[in-house]
Motif scaffolding. Sequence first.
Motif, short mmCIF file in Angstrom:
data_model
loop_
_atom_site.label_atom_id
_atom_site.label_comp_id
_atom_site.label_asym_id
_atom_site.label_seq_id
_atom_site.Cartn_x
_atom_site.Cartn_y
_atom_site.Cartn_z
N GLY A 42 0.78 -1.23 0.00
CA GLY A 42 0.00 0.00 0.00
C GLY A 42 0.81 1.28 0.00
N ARG A 43 2.13 1.17 -0.14
CA ARG A 43 3.00 2.35 -0.14
C ARG A 43 4.09 2.20 -1.19
NH1 ARG A 43 3.77 6.22 3.40
NH2 ARG A 43 6.01 5.92 3.34
N TRP A 44 4.49 3.31 -1.79
CA TRP A 44 5.57 3.29 -2.76
C TRP A 44 6.90 3.46 -2.05
CZ3 TRP A 44 7.82 8.12 -2.55
CH2 TRP A 44 7.01 9.18 -2.16
N GLY A 45 7.96 3.11 -2.75
CA GLY A 45 9.31 3.32 -2.25
C GLY A 45 9.98 4.42 -3.07
N THR A 46 11.25 4.67 -2.80
CA THR A 46 11.99 5.64 -3.61
C THR A 46 13.24 4.98 -4.17
OG1 THR A 46 13.20 6.52 -1.72
CG2 THR A 46 11.21 7.69 -2.37
N LEU A 47 13.58 5.39 -5.37
CA LEU A 47 14.79 4.92 -6.04
C LEU A 47 15.51 6.12 -6.63
CD1 LEU A 47 14.24 5.12 -9.34
CD2 LEU A 47 12.96 3.05 -8.92
N ARG A 48 16.77 5.90 -6.98
CA ARG A 48 17.56 6.93 -7.67
C ARG A 48 17.83 6.42 -9.07
NH1 ARG A 48 23.58 8.50 -7.47
NH2 ARG A 48 23.51 10.73 -7.92
N LEU A 49 17.32 7.13 -10.05
CA LEU A 49 17.49 6.79 -11.46
C LEU A 49 18.54 7.69 -12.06
CD1 LEU A 49 16.44 5.28 -14.04
CD2 LEU A 49 14.91 7.25 -14.35
N THR A 50 19.53 7.09 -12.73
CA THR A 50 20.55 7.87 -13.43
C THR A 50 20.43 7.57 -14.91
OG1 THR A 50 22.01 7.83 -11.50
CG2 THR A 50 23.01 8.40 -13.63
N THR A 51 20.09 8.59 -15.68
CA THR A 51 19.95 8.49 -17.12
C THR A 51 21.12 9.21 -17.78
OG1 THR A 51 18.66 10.54 -17.26
CG2 THR A 51 17.42 8.48 -16.97
N GLY A 53 21.93 12.25 -20.22
CA GLY A 53 21.29 13.46 -20.75
C GLY A 53 21.19 13.40 -22.26
N ARG A 54 20.02 13.66 -22.79
CA ARG A 54 19.81 13.54 -24.25
C ARG A 54 20.56 14.60 -25.03
NH1 ARG A 54 15.88 15.78 -21.64
NH2 ARG A 54 14.75 17.60 -22.43
N ARG A 55 20.85 15.73 -24.42
CA ARG A 55 21.61 16.79 -25.10
C ARG A 55 23.07 16.81 -24.66
NH1 ARG A 55 17.21 21.12 -23.69
NH2 ARG A 55 15.52 20.40 -25.00
N SER A 56 23.28 16.67 -23.36
CA SER A 56 24.64 16.80 -22.82
C SER A 56 25.45 15.51 -22.90
CB SER A 56 24.56 17.23 -21.35
OG SER A 56 24.05 16.16 -20.56
N GLY A 57 24.77 14.37 -22.88
CA GLY A 57 25.48 13.10 -22.82
C GLY A 57 26.03 12.80 -21.43
N GLN A 58 25.75 13.67 -20.46
CA GLN A 58 26.24 13.52 -19.10
C GLN A 58 25.23 12.76 -18.24
OE1 GLN A 58 29.38 14.62 -18.17
NE2 GLN A 58 29.47 14.93 -20.38
N PRO A 59 25.70 12.08 -17.18
CA PRO A 59 24.78 11.39 -16.27
C PRO A 59 23.87 12.40 -15.56
CG PRO A 59 27.08 10.84 -15.77
CD PRO A 59 27.09 11.92 -16.81
N ARG A 60 22.59 12.07 -15.47
CA ARG A 60 21.59 12.91 -14.78
C ARG A 60 20.81 12.02 -13.82
NH1 ARG A 60 24.05 17.28 -15.91
NH2 ARG A 60 23.92 18.01 -18.03
N SER A 61 20.76 12.40 -12.55
CA SER A 61 20.09 11.58 -11.54
C SER A 61 18.88 12.28 -10.96
CB SER A 61 21.07 11.24 -10.41
OG SER A 61 22.13 10.46 -10.90
N VAL A 62 17.90 11.46 -10.59
CA VAL A 62 16.66 11.95 -10.00
C VAL A 62 16.14 10.89 -9.04
CG1 VAL A 62 15.26 11.01 -11.90
CG2 VAL A 62 14.40 12.94 -10.57
N LEU A 63 15.44 11.34 -7.99
CA LEU A 63 14.79 10.42 -7.06
C LEU A 63 13.32 10.30 -7.46
CD1 LEU A 63 16.31 11.73 -3.70
CD2 LEU A 63 17.04 9.76 -5.04
N LEU A 64 12.83 9.06 -7.51
CA LEU A 64 11.47 8.79 -7.96
C LEU A 64 10.76 7.82 -7.04
CD1 LEU A 64 12.28 8.09 -11.73
CD2 LEU A 64 11.32 10.20 -10.78
#
Length: 152
Positions: A42-51, A53-64
Amino acid sequence: MARRERPARVPPRWVVTGAWRVHRAIYRVSGGRVGLWRPKPGRWGTLRLTTTGRRSGQPRSVLLGYYEDGRNLVTMAMNGWGEGEPAWWLNLLANPEAEVEVRGGTRRVRGRAAEGEERERLWARWREIDTQLDELAALRSTRTAVVVLEPL
């Protein structure tokens, strides 16, 4: 007396972005020891996603927020229920391979949008976690992608 549910309402944008900035700062300052948690019934968790960057080519991280569906992790490209697609989703569309950190480890994944019956099933599962999901999604002018992160 029966309790009436309030209509779905999204906080002002500055509150949403501020909360995620604080969350990321806590994660960063703690060296990753605080800020990620596993989903519970009944509850979500959190993860860190590192993609990538579509323009920079650099790693981009976000918590979801996410939940588990077998070996897959499921999240939504909702942009805090605001308009537009979140940058991490646009990055995944351009380069589907990414890295996910969850409590207890890191893994390589491939991201994709759920479609058809799979989307309906996964959306229904989110609805169990958030009873106002449909009302919140209706606040956006575009359909919210249900994102499946499959292990590589």
